[in-house]
Motif scaffolding. Structure first.
Motif, PDB file in Angstrom:
ATOM      1  N   ILE A 393       7.637  -4.428  30.758  1.00 28.07           N
ATOM      2  CA  ILE A 393       8.158  -5.572  29.997  1.00 28.07           C
ATOM      3  C   ILE A 393       9.555  -5.266  29.458  1.00 28.07           C
ATOM      4  O   ILE A 393      10.425  -6.129  29.434  1.00 28.07           O
ATOM      5  CB  ILE A 393       7.182  -5.937  28.856  1.00 28.07           C
ATOM      6  CG1 ILE A 393       5.901  -6.530  29.450  1.00 28.07           C
ATOM      7  CG2 ILE A 393       7.816  -6.930  27.886  1.00 28.07           C
ATOM      8  CD1 ILE A 393       4.774  -6.726  28.461  1.00 28.07           C
ATOM      9  N   GLU A 396      12.009  -5.753  32.341  1.00 30.27           N
ATOM     10  CA  GLU A 396      11.964  -7.022  33.067  1.00 30.27           C
ATOM     11  C   GLU A 396      13.251  -7.829  32.907  1.00 30.27           C
ATOM     12  O   GLU A 396      14.030  -7.614  31.967  1.00 30.27           O
ATOM     13  CB  GLU A 396      10.777  -7.867  32.575  1.00 30.27           C
ATOM     14  CG  GLU A 396      10.981  -8.419  31.178  1.00 30.27           C
ATOM     15  CD  GLU A 396       9.768  -9.176  30.649  1.00 30.27           C
ATOM     16  OE1 GLU A 396       8.773  -9.322  31.356  1.00 30.27           O
ATOM     17  OE2 GLU A 396       9.827  -9.610  29.474  1.00 30.27           O
ATOM     18  N   LYS A 398      14.846 -10.759  31.490  1.00 35.40           N
ATOM     19  CA  LYS A 398      14.443 -11.609  30.371  1.00 35.40           C
ATOM     20  C   LYS A 398      14.590 -13.103  30.678  1.00 35.40           C
ATOM     21  O   LYS A 398      13.998 -13.930  29.986  1.00 35.40           O
ATOM     22  CB  LYS A 398      15.256 -11.266  29.109  1.00 35.40           C
ATOM     23  CG  LYS A 398      15.065  -9.835  28.617  1.00 35.40           C
ATOM     24  CD  LYS A 398      13.593  -9.517  28.370  1.00 35.40           C
ATOM     25  CE  LYS A 398      13.417  -8.067  27.921  1.00 35.40           C
ATOM     26  NZ  LYS A 398      11.987  -7.712  27.787  1.00 35.40           N
ATOM     27  N   PRO A 401      10.838 -13.520  32.820  1.00 36.02           N
ATOM     28  CA  PRO A 401       9.882 -12.507  32.352  1.00 36.02           C
ATOM     29  C   PRO A 401       8.603 -12.477  33.180  1.00 36.02           C
ATOM     30  O   PRO A 401       8.216 -13.469  33.802  1.00 36.02           O
ATOM     31  CB  PRO A 401       9.593 -12.925  30.901  1.00 36.02           C
ATOM     32  CG  PRO A 401       9.931 -14.383  30.859  1.00 36.02           C
ATOM     33  CD  PRO A 401      11.051 -14.584  31.820  1.00 36.02           C
ATOM     34  N   SER A 403       4.813 -12.541  34.071  1.00 40.75           N
ATOM     35  CA  SER A 403       3.579 -13.136  33.552  1.00 40.75           C
ATOM     36  C   SER A 403       2.493 -12.070  33.512  1.00 40.75           C
ATOM     37  O   SER A 403       2.659 -10.978  34.064  1.00 40.75           O
ATOM     38  CB  SER A 403       3.133 -14.292  34.439  1.00 40.75           C
ATOM     39  OG  SER A 403       2.724 -13.798  35.711  1.00 40.75           O
ATOM     40  N   SER A 435       3.851 -13.763  24.816  1.00 39.13           N
ATOM     41  CA  SER A 435       3.650 -14.165  26.206  1.00 39.13           C
ATOM     42  C   SER A 435       4.992 -14.315  26.920  1.00 39.13           C
ATOM     43  O   SER A 435       6.047 -14.351  26.283  1.00 39.13           O
ATOM     44  CB  SER A 435       2.884 -15.486  26.266  1.00 39.13           C
ATOM     45  OG  SER A 435       3.656 -16.516  25.668  1.00 39.13           O
ATOM     46  N   SER A 436       4.949 -14.438  28.250  1.00 45.68           N
ATOM     47  CA  SER A 436       6.183 -14.526  29.043  1.00 45.68           C
ATOM     48  C   SER A 436       7.014 -15.740  28.656  1.00 45.68           C
ATOM     49  O   SER A 436       8.257 -15.678  28.626  1.00 45.68           O
ATOM     50  CB  SER A 436       5.843 -14.579  30.534  1.00 45.68           C
ATOM     51  OG  SER A 436       4.977 -15.674  30.812  1.00 45.68           O
ATOM     52  N   ARG A 439       8.934 -14.826  25.669  1.00 47.59           N
ATOM     53  CA  ARG A 439       9.909 -13.731  25.858  1.00 47.59           C
ATOM     54  C   ARG A 439      11.127 -14.213  26.626  1.00 47.59           C
ATOM     55  O   ARG A 439      12.131 -13.501  26.701  1.00 47.59           O
ATOM     56  CB  ARG A 439       9.243 -12.574  26.633  1.00 47.59           C
ATOM     57  CG  ARG A 439       8.092 -11.901  25.945  1.00 47.59           C
ATOM     58  CD  ARG A 439       7.815 -10.521  26.514  1.00 47.59           C
ATOM     59  NE  ARG A 439       7.644 -10.499  27.960  1.00 47.59           N
ATOM     60  CZ  ARG A 439       6.508 -10.682  28.603  1.00 47.59           C
ATOM     61  NH1 ARG A 439       5.406 -10.975  27.915  1.00 47.59           N
ATOM     62  NH2 ARG A 439       6.450 -10.605  29.922  1.00 47.59           N
ATOM     63  N   LYS A 440      11.050 -15.380  27.213  1.00 50.55           N
ATOM     64  CA  LYS A 440      12.130 -15.862  28.075  1.00 50.55           C
ATOM     65  C   LYS A 440      13.420 -16.116  27.294  1.00 50.55           C
ATOM     66  O   LYS A 440      13.399 -16.674  26.203  1.00 50.55           O
ATOM     67  CB  LYS A 440      11.696 -17.149  28.774  1.00 50.55           C
ATOM     68  CG  LYS A 440      12.700 -17.655  29.811  1.00 50.55           C
ATOM     69  CD  LYS A 440      12.148 -18.835  30.601  1.00 50.55           C
ATOM     70  CE  LYS A 440      13.128 -19.279  31.665  1.00 50.55           C
ATOM     71  NZ  LYS A 440      12.587 -20.384  32.458  1.00 50.55           N
TER      72      LYS A 440
END
Length: 443
Positions: A393, A396, A398, A401, A403, A435-436, A439-440
């Motif tokens: 994570i 990743e 950003k 992100p 899942s 969650s993704s 985090r985006k």
């Protein structure tokens, strides 16, 4: 089949939980602090149990041997407290230092003092102003003026009644006030917090990148402005064990110097036993038995803790040599089966017990983790899975992100770790990772 009534003898076996057995179980799960309190209370009710207070020790892993550690502790037993971080200034003191109470009338002054003393450890106010006005018998505008006065002080955000107001106060406090940030937090706080940004973009006719900039700005604010001035004393841990590796073998040392020294009050016993009264003798017999049971329970606690610790070292030698990166899957059931004791005994033995190691103080309970299947002959622990997840994570993209399903697939492809999407979601929550979708980033 005979249905006649009658009397029959039947021999059965059952375990009876005596008071002594209950006490032994309780002592096993006690932390050092709880055991100290138990012994102090027992000494009050049992005149035959005499205790001398122990001294809480600090343990420094830099020393090469237990002997050197003990010598250092004796020499520095008063100095170690001075090394603990402590903030002498409370939030109330800090706020009052910024005010000249002589410049306020009595009504406003007493309201300001009341509100300051009503703030929680994070600097929030949880009492309604109309209630304050009723309690102090002042007009509500006075209560409002008092709160306004406090909210103008440092740290910015103090005196807020909720998180939204706290963040708005901090934005307002900054000279370069971001009007877009202030408007978003004022009018779209929930949508903003839940990252439903497209609705905000549509209503305010702005770009997603602008909201991302506001988000970064808000992330730099302090949601707990009063926490730096908490008057709560610093917490410290008293290790129960010292585990050392000398390059060839492990050694385990019980660190029980902090426990009170227990002695049998022979003088009291002889004095009243000579009295000859039957009731007194029965009382002394009960208290003497109680003393022996306590001593036996403490020794049993020590023996069980040492047995469990030695078995944990046997199962995790690389961990105790090098640190958490080498932690392998291990369950309480494995330890209990190999020691031939009940799993609940292992659970009680490691509850709130700590060991001093060359790489710091660890909680024994933290070494137990569930086993995760892999494609190789080696299984992985949940701790290892969480570590791998966190690293993925962190690395990743950003703007795209990963899942939970992506993480599960990557763990299997790259690390050979087989784990479900639901387990990934559970571990992510335990790590405090959103969650993704949350985090985006948008630019």
């Amino acid at each position: 089949m005979s249905m006649k009534a009658g009397l029959w003898q039947q021999q059965t076996m059952k375990l009876s939980m005596t008071q002594e057995l209950t006490q032994a179980i309780a002592l096993l799960q006690y932390s050092t602090q709880e055991l100290m309190e138990f012994l102090e209370n027992k000494a009050i009710e049992n005149p035959l149990l005499q205790i001398e207070p122990g001294s809480i020790q600090s343990v420094d892993p830099r020393y090469d041997s237990v002997k050197k550690v003990k010598k250092s502790l004796r020499e520095d037993k008063h100095n170690w407290l001075e090394q603990m971080a402590k903030n002498e200034t409370t939030l109330a003191d800090y706020l009052l230092a910024q005010l000249d109470l002589r410049s306020y009338n009595e009504s406003l002054k007493k309201t300001i003092l009341f509100l300051i003393n009503s703030l929680d450890e994070n600097g929030y106010l949880h009492i309604a102003l109309d209630e304050v006005a009723d309690i102090l018998a002042v007009p509500q505008p006075v209560a409002e003026k008092a709160l306004e006065t406090i909210q103008a002080l440092e740290p910015p955000g103090v005196g807020a009644r909720n998180l939204q107001e706290c963040l708005l106060l901090q934005l307002k406090y900054n000279r370069d006030e971001d009007k877009l940030a202030y408007r978003i937090l004022s009018d779209y706080f929930l949508l903003f917090a839940e990252k439903k940004w497209r609705l905000i973009v549509k209503q305010l006719e702005i770009e997603m990148k602008q909201i991302q900039e506001v988000f970064d700005e808000v992330q730099a604010l302090n949601p707990r402005p009063g926490s730096d001035y908490s008057s709560e004393p610093s917490a410290y841990i008293i290790p129960d064990l010292m585990i050392k590796w000398d390059g060839e073998a492990f050694s385990v040392q019980m660190l029980d110097e902090s426990l009170p020294k227990i002695q049998f009050n022979e003088g009291y016993y002889q004095k009243f036993h000579a009295n000859g009264d039957a009731k007194v003798k029965r009382f002394l017999q009960e208290k003497q038995q109680d003393y022996h049971w306590i001593m036996k329970s403490i020794e049993q606690r020590k023996e069980t803790l040492l047995r469990v610790a030695l078995k944990m070292i046997e199962k995790q030698p690389e961990f105790f040599k090098h640190g958490k990166e080498y932690l392998k899957p291990m369950t309480m059931k494995e330890i209990s089966e190999e020691l031939e004791i009940h799993e609940s005994t292992v659970s009680r033995a490691v509850r709130e017990k700590y060991a001093q190691t060359v790489f710091g103080t660890i909680e024994l309970k933290s070494l137990f983790s569930s086993t995760i299947k892999t494609n190789s002959s080696q299984d992985a622990s949940s701790v290892q899975v969480k570590k791998e997840m966190a690293q993925m994570i962190e690395a990743e993209d950003k703007q795209k992100p990963l899942s939970d399903q992506d993480l599960a697939s990557l763990l299997e492809e790259q690390k050979g770790i087989v784990v479900s999407r639901r387990t990934i979601a559970k571990y992510r929550d335990q790590l405090g990772i959103p969650s993704s979708s949350k985090r985006k980033r948008f630019g």
